[in-house]
Design a protein around this motif. Structure first.
Motif, PDB file in Angstrom:
ATOM      1  N   GLU A 167     -63.923  25.874 -61.705  1.00  0.00           N
ATOM      2  CA  GLU A 167     -62.484  26.110 -61.645  1.00  0.00           C
ATOM      3  C   GLU A 167     -62.185  26.605 -60.233  1.00  0.00           C
ATOM      4  OE1 GLU A 167     -58.512  26.408 -62.775  1.00  0.00           O
ATOM      5  OE2 GLU A 167     -60.153  25.515 -63.896  1.00  0.00           O
ATOM      6  N   GLY A 168     -61.360  25.855 -59.517  1.00  0.00           N
ATOM      7  CA  GLY A 168     -61.000  26.234 -58.155  1.00  0.00           C
ATOM      8  C   GLY A 168     -59.747  27.077 -58.124  1.00  0.00           C
ATOM      9  N   ASP A 169     -59.680  27.975 -57.156  1.00  0.00           N
ATOM     10  CA  ASP A 169     -58.535  28.871 -57.017  1.00  0.00           C
ATOM     11  C   ASP A 169     -58.052  28.840 -55.568  1.00  0.00           C
ATOM     12  OD1 ASP A 169     -56.638  30.853 -57.058  1.00  0.00           O
ATOM     13  OD2 ASP A 169     -58.021  32.465 -57.586  1.00  0.00           O
ATOM     14  N   ALA A 170     -56.885  28.227 -55.357  1.00  0.00           N
ATOM     15  CA  ALA A 170     -56.269  28.160 -54.031  1.00  0.00           C
ATOM     16  C   ALA A 170     -54.925  28.874 -54.046  1.00  0.00           C
ATOM     17  CB  ALA A 170     -56.107  26.701 -53.595  1.00  0.00           C
ATOM     18  N   THR A 171     -54.795  29.898 -54.901  1.00  0.00           N
ATOM     19  CA  THR A 171     -53.532  30.623 -54.994  1.00  0.00           C
ATOM     20  C   THR A 171     -53.250  31.424 -53.730  1.00  0.00           C
ATOM     21  OG1 THR A 171     -54.659  32.424 -56.151  1.00  0.00           O
ATOM     22  CG2 THR A 171     -53.540  30.779 -57.503  1.00  0.00           C
ATOM     23  N   ALA A 172     -54.281  31.738 -52.953  1.00  0.00           N
ATOM     24  CA  ALA A 172     -54.066  32.488 -51.715  1.00  0.00           C
ATOM     25  C   ALA A 172     -53.152  31.719 -50.768  1.00  0.00           C
ATOM     26  CB  ALA A 172     -55.397  32.790 -51.034  1.00  0.00           C
ATOM     27  N   VAL A 173     -53.281  30.399 -50.737  1.00  0.00           N
ATOM     28  CA  VAL A 173     -52.443  29.570 -49.873  1.00  0.00           C
ATOM     29  C   VAL A 173     -51.208  29.064 -50.621  1.00  0.00           C
ATOM     30  CG1 VAL A 173     -53.589  27.353 -50.302  1.00  0.00           C
ATOM     31  CG2 VAL A 173     -52.573  27.774 -48.074  1.00  0.00           C
ATOM     32  N   GLY A 174     -51.153  29.320 -51.928  1.00  0.00           N
ATOM     33  CA  GLY A 174     -50.000  28.908 -52.724  1.00  0.00           C
ATOM     34  C   GLY A 174     -50.180  27.596 -53.452  1.00  0.00           C
ATOM     35  N   ALA A 175     -51.405  27.075 -53.507  1.00  0.00           N
ATOM     36  CA  ALA A 175     -51.650  25.776 -54.139  1.00  0.00           C
ATOM     37  C   ALA A 175     -52.062  25.903 -55.597  1.00  0.00           C
ATOM     38  CB  ALA A 175     -52.715  25.007 -53.356  1.00  0.00           C
ATOM     39  N   GLY A 176     -52.313  27.096 -56.097  1.00  0.00           N
ATOM     40  CA  GLY A 176     -52.656  27.275 -57.506  1.00  0.00           C
ATOM     41  C   GLY A 176     -54.102  26.958 -57.817  1.00  0.00           C
ATOM     42  N   HIS A 177     -54.360  26.633 -59.088  1.00  0.00           N
ATOM     43  CA  HIS A 177     -55.713  26.343 -59.569  1.00  0.00           C
ATOM     44  C   HIS A 177     -55.939  24.834 -59.598  1.00  0.00           C
ATOM     45  CE1 HIS A 177     -56.638  30.476 -60.768  1.00  0.00           C
ATOM     46  NE2 HIS A 177     -55.346  30.559 -61.065  1.00  0.00           N
ATOM     47  N   PHE A 178     -57.194  24.439 -59.454  1.00  0.00           N
ATOM     48  CA  PHE A 178     -57.580  23.030 -59.523  1.00  0.00           C
ATOM     49  C   PHE A 178     -58.983  22.954 -60.098  1.00  0.00           C
ATOM     50  CE2 PHE A 178     -58.795  24.735 -55.476  1.00  0.00           C
ATOM     51  CZ  PHE A 178     -60.051  24.199 -55.202  1.00  0.00           C
ATOM     52  N   THR A 179     -59.386  21.773 -60.530  1.00  0.00           N
ATOM     53  CA  THR A 179     -60.686  21.585 -61.165  1.00  0.00           C
ATOM     54  C   THR A 179     -61.635  20.859 -60.232  1.00  0.00           C
ATOM     55  OG1 THR A 179     -59.595  21.455 -63.309  1.00  0.00           O
ATOM     56  CG2 THR A 179     -61.836  20.600 -63.180  1.00  0.00           C
ATOM     57  N   LEU A 180     -62.877  21.322 -60.208  1.00  0.00           N
ATOM     58  CA  LEU A 180     -63.946  20.619 -59.498  1.00  0.00           C
ATOM     59  C   LEU A 180     -64.789  19.916 -60.553  1.00  0.00           C
ATOM     60  CD1 LEU A 180     -63.298  23.247 -57.588  1.00  0.00           C
ATOM     61  CD2 LEU A 180     -65.349  22.487 -56.440  1.00  0.00           C
ATOM     62  N   ALA A 181     -64.892  18.613 -60.456  1.00  0.00           N
ATOM     63  CA  ALA A 181     -65.620  17.806 -61.433  1.00  0.00           C
ATOM     64  C   ALA A 181     -66.891  17.262 -60.788  1.00  0.00           C
ATOM     65  CB  ALA A 181     -64.741  16.649 -61.911  1.00  0.00           C
ATOM     66  N   PRO A 182     -67.894  16.932 -61.612  1.00  0.00           N
ATOM     67  CA  PRO A 182     -69.137  16.377 -61.054  1.00  0.00           C
ATOM     68  C   PRO A 182     -68.875  15.073 -60.307  1.00  0.00           C
ATOM     69  CG  PRO A 182     -69.399  16.914 -63.380  1.00  0.00           C
ATOM     70  CD  PRO A 182     -67.954  17.070 -63.054  1.00  0.00           C
ATOM     71  N   SER A 183     -69.583  14.896 -59.212  1.00  0.00           N
ATOM     72  CA  SER A 183     -69.470  13.653 -58.450  1.00  0.00           C
ATOM     73  C   SER A 183     -70.840  13.001 -58.370  1.00  0.00           C
ATOM     74  CB  SER A 183     -68.918  13.924 -57.049  1.00  0.00           C
ATOM     75  OG  SER A 183     -69.907  14.521 -56.241  1.00  0.00           O
ATOM     76  N   THR A 184     -70.880  11.796 -57.879  1.00  0.00           N
ATOM     77  CA  THR A 184     -72.145  11.078 -57.746  1.00  0.00           C
ATOM     78  C   THR A 184     -72.862  11.438 -56.454  1.00  0.00           C
ATOM     79  OG1 THR A 184     -70.972   9.241 -56.713  1.00  0.00           O
ATOM     80  CG2 THR A 184     -71.300   9.130 -59.097  1.00  0.00           C
ATOM     81  N   HIS A 185     -72.262  12.251 -55.625  1.00  0.00           N
ATOM     82  CA  HIS A 185     -72.828  12.597 -54.320  1.00  0.00           C
ATOM     83  C   HIS A 185     -73.730  13.825 -54.424  1.00  0.00           C
ATOM     84  CE1 HIS A 185     -72.871  14.176 -50.167  1.00  0.00           C
ATOM     85  NE2 HIS A 185     -72.909  12.889 -49.873  1.00  0.00           N
ATOM     86  N   GLU A 186     -75.025  13.619 -54.545  1.00  0.00           N
ATOM     87  CA  GLU A 186     -76.041  14.669 -54.508  1.00  0.00           C
ATOM     88  C   GLU A 186     -75.772  15.820 -55.467  1.00  0.00           C
ATOM     89  OE1 GLU A 186     -76.553  15.899 -50.445  1.00  0.00           O
ATOM     90  OE2 GLU A 186     -76.713  13.842 -49.752  1.00  0.00           O
ATOM     91  N   GLY A 187     -75.251  15.544 -56.652  1.00  0.00           N
ATOM     92  CA  GLY A 187     -75.042  16.571 -57.660  1.00  0.00           C
ATOM     93  C   GLY A 187     -73.986  17.603 -57.318  1.00  0.00           C
ATOM     94  N   GLU A 188     -73.020  17.227 -56.544  1.00  0.00           N
ATOM     95  CA  GLU A 188     -71.966  18.158 -56.146  1.00  0.00           C
ATOM     96  C   GLU A 188     -70.764  18.051 -57.071  1.00  0.00           C
ATOM     97  OE1 GLU A 188     -70.997  17.356 -52.077  1.00  0.00           O
ATOM     98  OE2 GLU A 188     -72.723  18.436 -51.333  1.00  0.00           O
ATOM     99  N   ALA A 189     -70.065  19.163 -57.208  1.00  0.00           N
ATOM    100  CA  ALA A 189     -68.780  19.170 -57.890  1.00  0.00           C
ATOM    101  C   ALA A 189     -67.709  19.079 -56.808  1.00  0.00           C
ATOM    102  CB  ALA A 189     -68.620  20.443 -58.703  1.00  0.00           C
ATOM    103  N   ILE A 190     -66.683  18.276 -57.062  1.00  0.00           N
ATOM    104  CA  ILE A 190     -65.665  18.027 -56.041  1.00  0.00           C
ATOM    105  C   ILE A 190     -64.271  18.143 -56.653  1.00  0.00           C
ATOM    106  CG2 ILE A 190     -65.697  15.530 -56.407  1.00  0.00           C
ATOM    107  CD1 ILE A 190     -65.328  15.220 -53.356  1.00  0.00           C
TER     108      ILE A 190
END
Length: 172
Positions: free
Chosen positions: A60-83
């Protein structure tokens, strides 16, 4: 000799500063949150990724400091990273903001986003109007503006006619 040294130090400091703005920020627990681009303009899209959540992990991403709110990081195919992605609000002010991602396992990673009003493409022109509380001559409704101009023209013509009659002695 001194002049040459001064000329060489300035560009070196500029390159060093620019390089530090693009480096990923590392969290206290050893994981890191990559923010790309690390320097963005208001209204720009930002991508955030991390391998700290493990293979197939989400966060769970949190960009409320800049005013963008919360966002989700989901698994990607790139080296096991969440994006994940978010958009910097057009109202964001210049400065450095902390972006946080909390993995489903509880691990938390952080990164920095620098918001600037000038991009590599050049100056970003401000959008919108200045809110002074006084109003503008050209409002959002052209019909109301035309009606106001017509009312002023009628008042000016009537005032001129009355002054002309008074000057001739015809009375009011």
């Amino acid at each position: 000799m001194r002049r040459t040294a001064r000329l060489l130090i300035g560009p070196a400091l500029t390159v060093a500063t620019a390089g530090s703005l693009t480096a990923p920020a590392y969290g206290a627990d050893g994981g890191h949150l990559e923010v790309f681009p690390s320097t963005a303009v208001p209204g720009g899209d930002v991508t955030v990724n991390t391998a700290a959540c493990g293979d197939g992990g989400t966060a769970e991403g949190d960009a409320t400091a800049v005013g963008a709110g919360h966002f989700t990081l989901a698994p990607s195919t790139h080296e096991g990273e969440a994006i994940g992605q978010f958009r910097v609000p057009p109202s964001a002010q210049p400065g450095t903001y902390e972006i946080v991602a909390k993995c489903t396992g509880g691990r938390e990673v952080r990164g920095d986003l620098v918001v600037v009003l000038e991009s590599a493409r050049g100056y970003v022109h401000p959008r919108g109007s200045v809110n002074t509380g006084v109003g503008g001559a050209l409002g959002p409704d052209p019909v109301q503006t035309a009606a106001g101009v017509a009312a002023l023209a009628v008042a000016a013509a009537g005032g001129t006619w009355l002054l002309h009659r008074r000057a001739r002695g015809d009375g009011i």
